[in-house]
Design a protein around this motif. Structure first.
Motif, mmCIF file in Angstrom:
data_model
loop_
_atom_site.group_PDB
_atom_site.id
_atom_site.type_symbol
_atom_site.label_atom_id
_atom_site.label_comp_id
_atom_site.label_asym_id
_atom_site.label_seq_id
_atom_site.Cartn_x
_atom_site.Cartn_y
_atom_site.Cartn_z
ATOM 1 N N SER A 1 3.541 -17.208 -7.169
ATOM 2 C CA SER A 1 3.806 -15.603 -5.697
ATOM 3 C C SER A 1 2.396 -16.299 -5.612
ATOM 4 O O SER A 1 1.915 -15.213 -4.153
ATOM 5 C CB SER A 1 4.304 -15.051 -7.073
ATOM 6 N N GLN A 2 1.439 -16.788 -6.028
ATOM 7 C CA GLN A 2 -0.296 -15.544 -5.633
ATOM 8 C C GLN A 2 -0.808 -16.991 -4.698
ATOM 9 O O GLN A 2 -0.979 -16.114 -4.379
ATOM 10 C CB GLN A 2 -0.813 -15.607 -7.114
ATOM 11 N N TYR A 3 -0.018 -17.653 -5.175
ATOM 12 C CA TYR A 3 -0.774 -18.614 -4.394
ATOM 13 C C TYR A 3 -0.234 -18.639 -2.242
ATOM 14 O O TYR A 3 -0.257 -18.510 -1.820
ATOM 15 C CB TYR A 3 -0.233 -20.182 -4.613
ATOM 16 N N GLU A 4 1.572 -18.440 -3.012
ATOM 17 C CA GLU A 4 2.455 -17.931 -1.365
ATOM 18 C C GLU A 4 1.137 -16.779 -0.241
ATOM 19 O O GLU A 4 1.639 -16.577 0.650
ATOM 20 C CB GLU A 4 3.431 -17.154 -1.769
ATOM 21 N N ALA A 5 1.123 -15.480 -1.638
ATOM 22 C CA ALA A 5 1.051 -14.557 -0.829
ATOM 23 C C ALA A 5 -0.593 -14.246 -0.975
ATOM 24 O O ALA A 5 -0.745 -13.771 0.866
ATOM 25 C CB ALA A 5 0.714 -13.434 -2.628
ATOM 26 N N GLY A 6 -1.103 -15.916 -0.935
ATOM 27 C CA GLY A 6 -2.649 -15.498 -0.209
ATOM 28 C C GLY A 6 -2.373 -16.776 0.881
ATOM 29 O O GLY A 6 -3.038 -16.531 2.084
ATOM 30 N N GLN B 1 0.975 -1.377 0.107
ATOM 31 C CA GLN B 1 0.168 0.114 0.475
ATOM 32 C C GLN B 1 0.763 1.386 -0.045
ATOM 33 O O GLN B 1 0.592 2.272 -0.169
ATOM 34 C CB GLN B 1 -0.678 0.107 1.062
ATOM 35 N N SER B 2 2.479 1.226 0.213
ATOM 36 C CA SER B 2 3.121 2.257 0.324
ATOM 37 C C SER B 2 3.891 2.494 -0.283
ATOM 38 O O SER B 2 5.077 1.534 -1.054
ATOM 39 C CB SER B 2 2.907 2.507 1.762
ATOM 40 N N GLY B 3 5.371 2.727 -0.525
ATOM 41 C CA GLY B 3 6.610 2.627 -1.188
ATOM 42 C C GLY B 3 6.427 3.105 -2.623
ATOM 43 O O GLY B 3 5.476 3.508 -3.522
ATOM 44 N N PRO B 4 7.788 3.391 -3.681
ATOM 45 C CA PRO B 4 7.768 4.231 -4.914
ATOM 46 C C PRO B 4 6.629 3.471 -5.677
ATOM 47 O O PRO B 4 6.853 3.947 -6.777
ATOM 48 C CB PRO B 4 9.370 4.995 -4.879
ATOM 49 N N TYR B 5 7.002 2.441 -5.922
ATOM 50 C CA TYR B 5 6.330 1.382 -6.714
ATOM 51 C C TYR B 5 4.843 0.770 -5.838
ATOM 52 O O TYR B 5 4.402 0.132 -7.137
ATOM 53 C CB TYR B 5 7.227 0.199 -7.293
ATOM 54 N N SER B 6 3.898 1.371 -5.080
ATOM 55 C CA SER B 6 2.986 0.858 -4.811
ATOM 56 C C SER B 6 1.743 0.991 -5.759
ATOM 57 O O SER B 6 1.126 0.590 -5.780
ATOM 58 C CB SER B 6 2.739 1.699 -3.426
ATOM 59 N N ASP B 7 1.900 1.979 -6.949
ATOM 60 C CA ASP B 7 0.541 2.404 -7.972
ATOM 61 C C ASP B 7 1.319 1.419 -9.011
ATOM 62 O O ASP B 7 0.661 1.888 -10.042
ATOM 63 C CB ASP B 7 1.134 3.986 -7.813
ATOM 64 N N TYR B 8 2.403 0.926 -9.079
ATOM 65 C CA TYR B 8 2.982 0.210 -10.620
ATOM 66 C C TYR B 8 1.491 -1.407 -10.125
ATOM 67 O O TYR B 8 1.323 -1.888 -9.017
ATOM 68 C CB TYR B 8 4.666 -0.114 -10.253
ATOM 69 N N LYS B 9 1.302 -1.591 -11.848
ATOM 70 C CA LYS B 9 0.931 -2.871 -12.124
ATOM 71 C C LYS B 9 1.741 -4.364 -11.662
ATOM 72 O O LYS B 9 2.815 -3.815 -12.120
ATOM 73 C CB LYS B 9 0.513 -2.951 -13.312
ATOM 74 N N SER B 10 0.994 -5.221 -11.312
ATOM 75 C CA SER B 10 2.103 -6.538 -11.500
ATOM 76 C C SER B 10 1.001 -8.167 -11.553
ATOM 77 O O SER B 10 -0.160 -7.848 -11.840
ATOM 78 C CB SER B 10 2.388 -6.057 -10.444
ATOM 79 N N GLU B 11 2.232 -8.629 -11.505
ATOM 80 C CA GLU B 11 1.415 -10.074 -12.013
ATOM 81 C C GLU B 11 2.166 -10.711 -11.182
ATOM 82 O O GLU B 11 3.518 -10.514 -11.078
ATOM 83 C CB GLU B 11 0.760 -10.076 -13.223
ATOM 84 N N ASP B 12 2.164 -12.014 -11.873
ATOM 85 C CA ASP B 12 2.841 -13.681 -11.284
ATOM 86 C C ASP B 12 4.242 -13.309 -11.829
ATOM 87 O O ASP B 12 5.117 -13.591 -10.989
ATOM 88 C CB ASP B 12 1.921 -14.594 -11.717
#
Length: 398
Positions: free
Chosen positions: A172-177, A133-144
């Motif tokens: 990475s998505q499962y690990e995040a979940g 939610q914060s930091g210089p990359y927080s607005d960047y798009k991301s995917e696996d």
């Protein structure tokens, strides 16, 4: 057996895709009442294959069926004033909201953590995003694949003569979940003591980076950077071919080097140039050639059994989905659960991530059809009449 571990917890899952759905699924499997809140056209998982019988029907997405097991389902247009107001009424009745929208999106709808905290002072909101939610990359798009690259795993995956590699699937998505479910549990545990709301902020980049427990510390500790392996002379400890598939073998466990020599049936491996780990690197190509010759006529099943039972080696075989579906180890631990879905019928799905003796995973219902529980939730939870529900549907609010 005790009641389910989380049977007093209520959750709204408004997430899209894998990470949030997996988070709330794990909590649902331990007894939490989870309501999947989908856009009117359904959430992203319904469009992801594979599909049952190769029919791209939104009710036949197998990944949707697996990750939304044990949940109820409603549709709600959060981008309407009425939809946002109805959502807040639901928030007042639950313990957790799970979401993975781009930072700032929910705030634009008046549904940020601060907004929901006013409605429910004890709410736990779990947000899963690519960079937090914060930091210089927080607005960047991301995917696996972005998470793999930015998290550091790709830097040492593959061989030096080729581009970095990404692992298969959406790990990475499962690990995040998984991490989101764990941290949500911590927040709920803390709330039991202080009664305060909490915002759980999960960054997929950080989750991936934190998994590099052997690789990442090399740089701050010694200035070393682990690169990708050489393309030749480094097959040992990596995936290697055999007669009917692939295997991996390493030193360690109870097996001595003499045990390795006997297992592979190649007496020349006992020579110092192979027995000595440092010299082994200098003679890597010859070493690989000997191993390939030793295993070209042997099967995965035979080698796995022999290496594990006779020599106590660190040894694995590359199992396909077909192999896993009949794996005796998974079967013995009831890893798979048979469900009866109203559209595709009976099938087995991966289910028990871990076992707890007194309050294990419990299967209650299969994944909901789109909007299946609209009438139940909106009449029983929010007090609308059946006529109100029809009108809300006509107005494209639900």
């Amino acid at each position: 057996m005790l009641p389910a571990a989380l049977d007093d917890i209520k959750i709204l899952d408004i997430s899209q895709g894998i990470s949030g759905s997996y988070c709330s699924k794990l909590l649902a499997d331990f007894g939490a009442e989870v309501i999947k809140v989908e856009p009117l056209g359904g959430e992203q998982l319904r469009t992801m294959g594979p599909f049952f019988d190769d029919d791209p029907n939104p009710e036949k997405s197998l990944i949707h069926i697996v990750l939304n097991n044990n949940k109820k389902g409603i549709t709600l247009n959060l981008e309407t004033t009425s939809g946002a107001r109805m959502f807040k009424k639901l928030v007042a009745q639950v313990d957790v909201v799970v979401e993975n929208y781009h930072p700032g999106y929910l705030k634009s709808l008046g549904l940020s953590f601060e907004d929901l905290e006013k409605v429910n002072p004890k709410i736990v909101m779990t947000s899963i995003t690519g960079f937090g939610q914060s930091g210089p990359y927080s607005d960047y798009k991301s995917e696996d694949i972005v998470a793999y690259a930015m998290g550091g795993v790709m830097a040492f995956s593959g061989t030096k003569d080729r581009e970095p590699l990404k692992h298969g699937g959406f790990q990475s998505q499962y690990e995040a979940g998984l991490n989101a479910a764990l941290s949500t549990g911590f927040a709920l545990f803390g709330r039991d003591f202080d009664g305060k709301s909490q915002h759980v902020d999960v960054s997929v980049q950080e989750v991936v980076n934190a998994s590099l427990v052997m690789n990442q510390p090399l740089f701050p500790f010694s200035g070393a950077v682990q690169g990708r392996r050489n393309p030749k002379g480094t097959m040992y400890t990596q995936i290697m071919p055999c007669a009917d598939g692939y295997f991996v073998s390493q030193t360690g466990a109870r097996a001595t080097w003499d045990d390795q020599v006997r297992f592979y049936g190649k007496p020349e491996l006992a020579e110092e140039r192979f027995a000595n780990p440092v010299q082994r690197l200098d003679h890597g190509e010859e070493f690989d050639s000997i191993l390939l010759d030793a295993t070209k006529g042997r099967t995965m099943k035979e080698m796995f059994k022999t290496a594990s039972e006779e020599f106590q080696m660190l040894f694995g075989i590359s199992q396909t989905p077909e192999d896993l579906s009949s794996c005796p180890q998974l079967e013995s631990r009831n890893f798979y659960q048979e469900i009866d879905h109203p559209v595709i019928g009976k099938t087995k799905i991966p289910f028990r991530l871990f076992n707890i003796t007194e309050s294990p995973f419990q299967h209650r219902n299969s994944a909901p059809l789109l909007g299946q529980h609209n009438e139940e939730i909106y009449t029983e939870n929010l007090g609308y009449s059946k006529e109100d529900v029809i009108r809300l549907r006509e107005l494209n609010i639900i």
